[in-house]
Scaffold this active site. Structure first.
Site, short mmCIF file in Angstrom:
data_model
loop_
_atom_site.label_atom_id
_atom_site.label_comp_id
_atom_site.label_asym_id
_atom_site.label_seq_id
_atom_site.Cartn_x
_atom_site.Cartn_y
_atom_site.Cartn_z
N ASP A 1 5.50 9.94 22.37
CA ASP A 1 6.42 11.09 21.85
C ASP A 1 6.08 11.91 23.62
O ASP A 1 5.21 12.78 23.95
CB ASP A 1 5.39 12.33 21.17
N HIS B 1 1.23 15.30 17.03
CA HIS B 1 2.21 16.31 16.07
C HIS B 1 2.37 15.46 15.21
O HIS B 1 2.68 14.63 14.67
CB HIS B 1 3.57 16.57 17.08
N GLN C 1 6.64 17.44 24.76
CA GLN C 1 5.64 17.99 25.78
C GLN C 1 5.40 17.79 27.55
O GLN C 1 4.44 18.51 28.23
CB GLN C 1 3.51 18.76 25.03
#
Lengths: 422, 159
Positions: free
Chosen positions: A215, A138, A218
């Site tokens: 990260d 992202h 999600q």
């Protein structure tokens, strides 16, 4: 009945459709209509909806427990502090962290990544050093590192992906050299849904003595996370993608690393003493929590964790996988529609393109049927460039979605094709 | 589908068979328009002779609303002076941004795009070619929908 029953086994759900109905009743917003159509909310990867239990918790805090934390000796301040710190311990347990001081509350995943960039990156990364990122990131796990690279004269190396949207792990392993200083890696791709083999990739980095930031924005809503099992150095995610409020997230970091880092933001709460001659910083986690945090949102985040754990992350993962398999099969059968990043190991996200029809038009037309999908580049333009598309439409599912809603999506896609076939 | 759908025959027809689609051999004016929201991108070529738009062509990747708007715009401004084109740009923008019902007749067929104002997130798609035309006539190389403060008030910015 217990909420978990609604998701436990496919067989249980078949015998009682009521289970899912009761679970959906926990989410008041799912009852709204868009025009004349019931809402079909398939934009969960952008932000999920909030159950009544979390809404109630926010209201109860605001009505009976609110004051500033870590400050005063009075009753309310003490109570708010206890509730805030109790949310930290919930998050600690949720991700299997060794200590609660390894959980830092931030404003969200982007803030968490920026914290690591400023606190770790600016202190330890130097000119000529290399940072490894992946083609699936992202923008929030690209841009901070580009800013750092520009400031320091460091270089970014990118792990490529294949046509199915999977990272090429062999290529990743070849990127390491004596100048490699950091790895930033998404657990799950927001645009495609691919689940990356992060545990193996972390082990590789550690063989080279390189720390890894995951990260997890999600991933955390959809699967059990165990940071000690993964052995990641940092892990970041946001509350609003997992039934909690906006404006809050966490950064998990190994205590040893967090202690070695410089503060990110200066202000109140992150100090032990201040004078104009010398300021002493507070211990972790407070060193990284300058100013008054979003106390209500943190406590709401704790309530969201309670809610998810009551259902069970394993039950959620199993049910959402069933939705993914069903939706993928149905969408693959529609001529003129192609799933982008159709790999086997995915969370319930389907990114797709339609022959001769721009995703923005798809999104507008689906909306006229009450169906909410995300269209655009999903803040992941390098992925779009890799697949040579300007944009995709993305349907992303949560445990409160149903196969009936997938049927509505499929019907909606066919209607879009009919409009454009006129 | 809703009866109010913007996806009417005229727009779908221009999307399928865009008029003046392509590029000019040696244009006197050129600009590229870009909408970062959805990745729409159009290239616009003009041949200005004696202050008139003698030839105009566009190409690019865009949604149906942007492509239809581009196609209809090129038809509408061909043969016009740059001053006439500028006032048409202004009127078109007012139709979408201010939603003024007054006297749209002189906009002719462009009126079918008025419905876009009910889709705030799509206003930029319809306006992009007009921005690009303005940029081209004023010898700027590029245009972006982000520069339009009026449109920005209506459109939720992302990212």
């Amino acid at each position: 009945m217990k909420m978990a029953d609604a998701l436990l086994t496919p067989a249980a759900r078949q015998t009682t459709a009521l289970g899912m109905e009761q679970l959906r009743a926990d989410f008041p917003i799912l009852d709204i209509k868009v025009g004349d159509n019931p809402l079909v909310y398939l934009d969960n990867a952008a932000s999920s909806q909030m159950p009544q239990a979390v809404i109630d918790r926010l209201v109860r805090y605001q009505k009976t427990q609110h004051a500033n934390i870590h400050r005063a000796v009075h009753h309310l301040s003490d109570l708010a502090t206890q509730e805030y710190e109790s949310a930290r311990r919930k998050l600690q347990r949720f991700i299997g962290a060794h200590e609660d001081r390894e959980v830092i509350f931030t404003s969200g995943t982007t803030d968490s990544i920026n914290l690591v960039m400023h606190g770790y990156g600016r202190k330890f990364i130097e000119s000529g050093d290399e940072i490894i990122l992946t083609a699936l990131e992202h923008h929030s796990n690209i841009v901070p590192w580009q800013m750092l690279a520009e400031e320091k004269g460091a270089h970014i190396r990118v792990v490529p992906i294949n046509d199915a949207g999977e990272l090429l792990v062999d290529e990743y392993e070849k990127l390491f050299n004596p100048r490699t200083r950091f790895v930033g890696l998404s657990h799950v791709s927001n645009a495609l849904g691919s689940i990356n083999p992060v545990k193996r990739m972390i082990a590789t980095a550690h063989q080279h003595g390189v720390p890894v930031l995951i990260d997890g924005a999600q991933a955390a809503p959809h699967m059990k996370i165990d940071v000690q099992d993964l052995d990641c150095d940092f892990y970041a995610f946001s509350a609003h993608k997992m039934c909690g409020p906006t404006g809050v997230g966490i950064l998990y970091g190994k205590a040893r690393l967090l202690e070695s880092m410089q503060p990110f933001k200066g202000g109140g709460d992150m100090i032990t003493s201040v004078s104009f001659e010398k300021t002493t910083y507070n211990e972790i986690p407070y060193k990284f929590e300058a100013g008054t945090p979003p106390i209500a949102a943190v406590i709401g985040f704790g309530a969201a964790i309670d809610y998810l754990e009551q259902i069970g992350l394993d039950a959620i993962a199993a049910y959402e996988h069933e939705l993914l398999v069903y939706a993928s099969e149905r969408i693959r059968q529609i001529p003129g529609v192609k799933i982008v990043g159709d790999c086997p190991d995915k969370v319930a996200v389907i990114s797709f393109v339609m022959d001769g029809i721009h995703p923005h038009d798809v999104g507008t037309l689906l909306n006229q049927d009450g169906i909410a999908v995300r269209t655009g580049h999903h803040c992941a333009q390098p992925i779009m460039q890799r697949f040579r598309v300007a944009a995709t439409s993305r349907a992303s599912f949560s445990f409160y979605n149903t196969k009936k809603e997938i049927d509505a999506l499929v019907e909606g896609i066919r209607s879009v094709q009919k409009v454009f076939a006129q | 589908m809703s009866q109010k759908s913007i996806y009417q025959e005229v727009i779908l027809d221009h999307n399928r068979k865009p008029r003046n689609y392509g590029s000019l051999h040696s244009p006197t004016h050129h600009a590229t328009g870009h909408n970062p929201l959805c990745g729409d991108r159009i290239d616009l070529d003009i041949n200005m002779i004696n202050g008139h738009i003698e030839e105009i062509a566009f190409q690019g990747e865009s949604c149906a609303i942007c492509k239809a708007s581009s196609s209809m715009m090129t038809n509408a401004v061909k043969g016009k002076t740059s001053q006439e084109a500028e006032s048409l740009i202004q009127e078109f923008r007012e139709m979408l941004v201010n939603g003024e019902e007054k006297d749209l007749d002189h906009l002719g067929r462009l009126k079918v795009l008025a419905g876009v104002r009910d889709l705030p997130t799509r206003v930029k798609c319809a306006i992009l070619p007009w921005h690009t035309l303005h940029a081209a006539m004023n010898s700027a190389d590029s245009a972006t929908t982000e520069a339009d403060n009026h449109a920005n008030e209506l459109v939720a910015n992302t990212h």
